[in-house]
Design an enzyme around this catalytic site. Structure first.
Site, PDB file in Angstrom:
ATOM      1  N   ASP A  51       0.766  -1.229   0.000  1.00 28.22           N
ATOM      2  CA  ASP A  51       0.000   0.000   0.000  1.00 28.22           C
ATOM      3  C   ASP A  51       0.803   1.289   0.000  1.00 28.22           C
ATOM      4  O   ASP A  51       0.604   2.163  -0.806  1.00 28.22           O
ATOM      5  CB  ASP A  51      -0.904   0.009   1.236  1.00 28.22           C
ATOM      6  CG  ASP A  51      -1.533  -1.358   1.496  1.00 28.22           C
ATOM      7  OD1 ASP A  51      -1.280  -2.285   0.710  1.00 28.22           O
ATOM      8  OD2 ASP A  51      -2.274  -1.486   2.464  1.00 28.22           O
TER       9      ASP A  51
ATOM     10  N   GLU B 159       2.581  -8.666  12.206  1.00 33.44           N
ATOM     11  CA  GLU B 159       2.273  -8.367  10.800  1.00 33.44           C
ATOM     12  C   GLU B 159       3.565  -8.098  10.031  1.00 33.44           C
ATOM     13  O   GLU B 159       3.759  -8.577   8.927  1.00 33.44           O
ATOM     14  CB  GLU B 159       1.339  -7.142  10.753  1.00 33.44           C
ATOM     15  CG  GLU B 159       0.923  -6.738   9.352  1.00 33.44           C
ATOM     16  CD  GLU B 159      -0.059  -5.572   9.345  1.00 33.44           C
ATOM     17  OE1 GLU B 159      -0.314  -4.982  10.420  1.00 33.44           O
ATOM     18  OE2 GLU B 159      -0.578  -5.258   8.261  1.00 33.44           O
TER      19      GLU B 159
HETATM   20  C1  GLC Z   1      -2.331  -4.449   4.428  1.00 32.11           C
HETATM   21  C2  GLC Z   1      -1.251  -4.952   3.494  1.00 32.11           C
HETATM   22  C3  GLC Z   1      -1.880  -5.864   2.465  1.00 32.11           C
HETATM   23  C4  GLC Z   1      -2.589  -7.000   3.191  1.00 32.11           C
HETATM   24  C5  GLC Z   1      -3.571  -6.490   4.242  1.00 32.11           C
HETATM   25  C6  GLC Z   1      -4.103  -7.584   5.139  1.00 32.11           C
HETATM   26  O1  GLC Z   1      -3.275  -3.681   3.793  1.00 32.11           O
HETATM   27  O2  GLC Z   1      -0.549  -3.913   2.915  1.00 32.11           O
HETATM   28  O3  GLC Z   1      -0.911  -6.356   1.596  1.00 32.11           O
HETATM   29  O4  GLC Z   1      -3.235  -7.834   2.308  1.00 32.11           O
HETATM   30  O5  GLC Z   1      -2.932  -5.555   5.071  1.00 32.11           O
HETATM   31  O6  GLC Z   1      -3.054  -8.293   5.741  1.00 32.11           O
END
Ligand code: GLC
Length: 426
Positions: A162, A392
């Site tokens: 993102d 994460e």
């Molecule tokens: C964030 C990440 C994306 C992922 C999501 C859920 O938006 O950038 O890549 O899929 O989180 O983990």
């Protein structure tokens, strides 16, 4: 069973919401597209029917034109922003309106081969195969309408990365003036210093407003968007996915489909080849509106190794690049080069390490013969998880766990990358 494996399984069970797995409770309360693919590779290690269920629930959100959306809004409403009222898509199941890097075919092939119950794997793959084919065709129709071989990514969220600095210049063309009021909930779940800025959110929503006003019609989006980049996550991952789809097509497809996939592979291999930068020592994304390479060395630039299209000379140049990065950080692979002034070790996609990126990059290097580097990436991943837990993402300098905790794809990587669980197993 090691404590790591036990803890990783517990995370998937805790994040299970009835056939789909949320990335983490609170911050991401629905099903995300590429997360689901990695997560299924975790489930298959201990609960095969549940792995197949993950794919099915993802594909419940597939649009009539083949698109598999980046979020499927199953289940109860939450404070997640932007929710279905902002996306305003018209699919029968509420979804977002963009897609995400297509890991699905690779994950399905993996589960098909790993499946212990032959009949189950065979039946489920037979049912899923045509849906993946439809999705891969959608990428071509909707994101490469001129058939040049490179897919355009129309939203930073579509790249999966993102907030990457690679999108800064292209994204600056989007006016930060959304019609929809911004109601961020993410910063209520994790610290603002680990999340994108408010200005980023305004542009993100402004782009969604524009696309919703065009009723998500792919040709209209393509013609009207101010943001169109060829990103290596989508392009390299789809190339790899097409190789895996071709393997599935040997069993489940027709000769015409195999030919279609093979000729697309030929085209995309040479298109991705043009993204190589000898000066940067890796592949660079490309701005399809400004028509120039984006000078941003980011970890996705190593993914052509995962796609299997980097020759020996490029593999060794990329390995040298990564060795250089390794001198500046303690843990590989930072999402942005630590040599780049835009590197921020704690902020979303501007520096931190993501385990599933590590798995793809390392497996790419390993398959190409760079096994020492692959082993280093794997042991760094194991060290991060065993020291900090299933976060994460992680700070590449300190190893501190960041973003959401109890995170599904981090747990899945620990389960599906066997040596990782062995190395970190206490
Ligand atoms: C964030 C990440 C994306 C992922 C999501 C859920 O938006 O950038 O890549 O899929 O989180 O983990």
């Amino acid at each position: 069973m090691s404590a790591t494996v036990e803890a990783a399984r517990a995370i998937l069970r805790d994040n299970d919401r009835g056939g789909y797995t949320v990335p983490t409770a609170g911050l991401y309360p629905y099903q995300w597209n590429w997360d689901a693919a990695f997560v299924a590779m975790g489930w298959i290690t201990f609960d095969e029917p549940r792995a197949w269920r993950e794919f099915e629930r993802l594909l419940e959100g597939q649009w009539a034109d083949g698109m598999v959306p980046h979020i499927i809004f199953h289940g109860p409403k939450s404070d997640y922003f932007p929710g279905p009222d902002v996306w305003k898509t018209r699919a029968p199941v509420p979804t977002s309106g963009i897609s995400q890097p297509p890991v699905l075919a690779t994950a399905v092939r993996h589960c098909w081969e790993a499946g212990r119950d032959g009949t189950l794997a065979e039946d489920r793959t037979a049912a899923i195969y045509p849906k993946i084919l439809a999705w891969h065709r959608w990428w071509v129709e909707a994101r490469d309408p001129e058939r040049g071989g490179l897919l355009g990514c129309l939203h930073p969220w579509e790249s999966g990365m993102d907030n990457s600095p690679a999108w800064d210049a292209a994204f600056a063309r989007v006016a930060p003036t959304p019609a929809t009021p911004i109601r961020r909930s993410d910063t209520g779940h994790v610290g603002a210093d680990m999340r994108p800025s408010d200005d980023f959110y305004k542009r993100v929503i402004a782009l969604i407003d524009l696309y919703a006003s065009l009723q998500w019609e792919p040709r209209a989006l393509w013609a009207r968007t101010p943001f169109k980049v060829a990103d290596l996550a989508i392009n390299a991952i789809l190339h790899r996915a097409n190789r895996d789809l071709l393997a599935l097509a040997e069993r489940f497809g027709t000769a015409a489909e195999r030919e279609e996939i093979a000729s697309r592979l030929e085209l995309t291999a040479s298109a991705i080849d043009r993204l190589w930068s000898e000066a940067a020592g890796l592949y660079l994304p490309f701005d399809l509106i400004a028509k120039r390479p984006i000078e941003a060395p980011i970890s996705a630039g190593f993914l052509p190794a995962w796609a299997g299209i980097a020759d020996a000379a490029r593999i060794s140049t990329m390995a040298a690049t990564l060795e250089r990065w390794a001198k500046k950080v303690r843990y590989l692979v930072p999402s942005t080069s630590p040599e780049d002034p835009r590197f921020e070790p704690r902020r979303y996609w501007r520096g931190p390490v993501w385990c599933m990126m590590n798995m793809m990059i390392a497996e790419g290097f390993r398959a190409a013969g760079a096994s020492d580097l692959a082993a280093r990436i794997k042991s760094d991943t194991a060290a991060l998880v065993s020291r900090a837990g299933f976060h994460e993402y992680f700070d590449p300098q300190t190893g501190v766990g960041l973003g959401g905790g109890h995170f599904s794809w981090t747990a899945s990587v620990a389960l599906s990358w066997p040596l990782l669980s062995a190395a970190s197993g206490e």
